[in-house]
Design a protein around this motif. Structure first.
Motif, PDB file in Angstrom:
ATOM      1  N   UNK A  71       0.818  -1.213   0.000  1.00  0.00           N
ATOM      2  CA  UNK A  71       0.000   0.000   0.000  1.00  0.00           C
ATOM      3  C   UNK A  71       0.854   1.266   0.000  1.00  0.00           C
ATOM      4  N   UNK A  72       2.119   1.137   0.370  1.00  0.00           N
ATOM      5  CA  UNK A  72       3.023   2.286   0.416  1.00  0.00           C
ATOM      6  C   UNK A  72       3.900   2.400  -0.831  1.00  0.00           C
ATOM      7  N   UNK A  73       3.837   1.410  -1.703  1.00  0.00           N
ATOM      8  CA  UNK A  73       4.658   1.431  -2.920  1.00  0.00           C
ATOM      9  C   UNK A  73       4.129   2.472  -3.899  1.00  0.00           C
ATOM     10  N   UNK A  74       5.041   3.204  -4.525  1.00  0.00           N
ATOM     11  CA  UNK A  74       4.687   4.241  -5.481  1.00  0.00           C
ATOM     12  C   UNK A  74       5.579   4.145  -6.720  1.00  0.00           C
ATOM     13  N   UNK A  75       5.030   4.488  -7.882  1.00  0.00           N
ATOM     14  CA  UNK A  75       5.818   4.558  -9.106  1.00  0.00           C
ATOM     15  C   UNK A  75       6.344   3.208  -9.548  1.00  0.00           C
ATOM     16  N   UNK A  76       7.554   3.221 -10.108  1.00  0.00           N
ATOM     17  CA  UNK A  76       8.201   1.994 -10.578  1.00  0.00           C
ATOM     18  C   UNK A  76       8.727   1.227  -9.371  1.00  0.00           C
ATOM     19  N   UNK A  77       8.271  -0.012  -9.210  1.00  0.00           N
ATOM     20  CA  UNK A  77       8.581  -0.796  -8.019  1.00  0.00           C
ATOM     21  C   UNK A  77       9.527  -1.938  -8.363  1.00  0.00           C
ATOM     22  N   UNK A  82      -1.202  -8.162  -4.022  1.00  0.00           N
ATOM     23  CA  UNK A  82      -1.561  -7.014  -3.192  1.00  0.00           C
ATOM     24  C   UNK A  82      -1.184  -5.666  -3.805  1.00  0.00           C
ATOM     25  N   UNK A  83      -0.403  -5.665  -4.876  1.00  0.00           N
ATOM     26  CA  UNK A  83      -0.046  -4.393  -5.505  1.00  0.00           C
ATOM     27  C   UNK A  83      -1.248  -3.823  -6.254  1.00  0.00           C
ATOM     28  N   UNK A  84      -1.444  -2.506  -6.185  1.00  0.00           N
ATOM     29  CA  UNK A  84      -2.520  -1.892  -6.983  1.00  0.00           C
ATOM     30  C   UNK A  84      -2.357  -2.236  -8.462  1.00  0.00           C
TER      31      UNK A  84
END
Length: 209
Positions: free
Chosen positions: A43-49, A62-64
């Protein structure tokens, strides 16, 4: 003819290839003890992961949906299961074989790096964290979840005893703590939380801009 000595990375690859078919069942109990950890990370991951040591891909669902995720994993057996999991949920992830201590990506390639329940087994966790920092953009996020040495002395003593077996057989540490390594690598700590008698820790840190 002399046999070439097995490197720590080679041993870990062998160990995790062997355990890959059983891993999901084995880790499920521990995940109940730290309920919500994977959701906390993703839930805290943003952009290119980039997910380092993606394992069998238990974080992937679980990733958007709009999040582009690259996963890297030392064990071919684990990667194969992760790819099947991605196919089963209909998601397009870039899942690769590779070593956390020598990430095959350029500097500042990702906005977020995630690593779950893996720095406890990576032979040189400081080197891996250094690589995570290198591939992050300035201001990028580092999100970690791992089991660590308990803050309760009796539990920590029991962990130390268990380690005498697990380090020798599988390179698995129970009394490591990643937070000092993250701080030593120059990250700024945003939030941390210790759970379950201090035996698990979540870390959200950023690479200075």
């Amino acid at each position: 003819m002399r046999r070439t000595a097995e490197t720590p990375a080679d041993r870990q690859k062998r160990v995790w290839d062997k355990s890959a078919p059983r891993y999901d069942k084995q880790i499920a109990f521990f995940e109940k003890l730290i309920g919500g950890g994977r959701e906390w990370l993703t839930s805290r991951a943003r952009g290119r992961v980039l997910e380092v040591a993606v394992g069998t891909g238990r974080n992937l669902p679980h990733y958007p949906a709009e999040t582009p995720v690259t996963g890297i994993e030392l064990s071919p057996g684990m990667v194969a299961i992760a790819r099947r999991r991605a196919a089963d949920i209909g998601r397009d992830f870039d899942l690769l074989e590779g070593d956390a201590e020598h990430l095959p990506f350029g500097d500042a390639s990702f906005d977020t790096v995630v690593c779950a329940l893996s720095l406890c087994t990576i032979p040189d966790p400081a080197a891996a964290i250094g690589e995570m920092r290198r591939v992050l953009v300035p201001g990028g996020r580092l999100l970690l979840l791992d089991h660590i040495g308990s803050s309760w002395p009796l539990i920590r003593a029991a962990q130390w005893l268990v380690e005498r077996f697990t380090i020798a057989t599988a390179g698995e540490h129970f009394t490591r703590r990643q937070l000092p390594l993250v701080q030593a690598a120059g990250f700024q700590i945003v939030e941390t939380e210790r759970l379950r008698a201090g035996t698990a820790e979540r870390i959200h840190a950023v690479k200075p801009a």
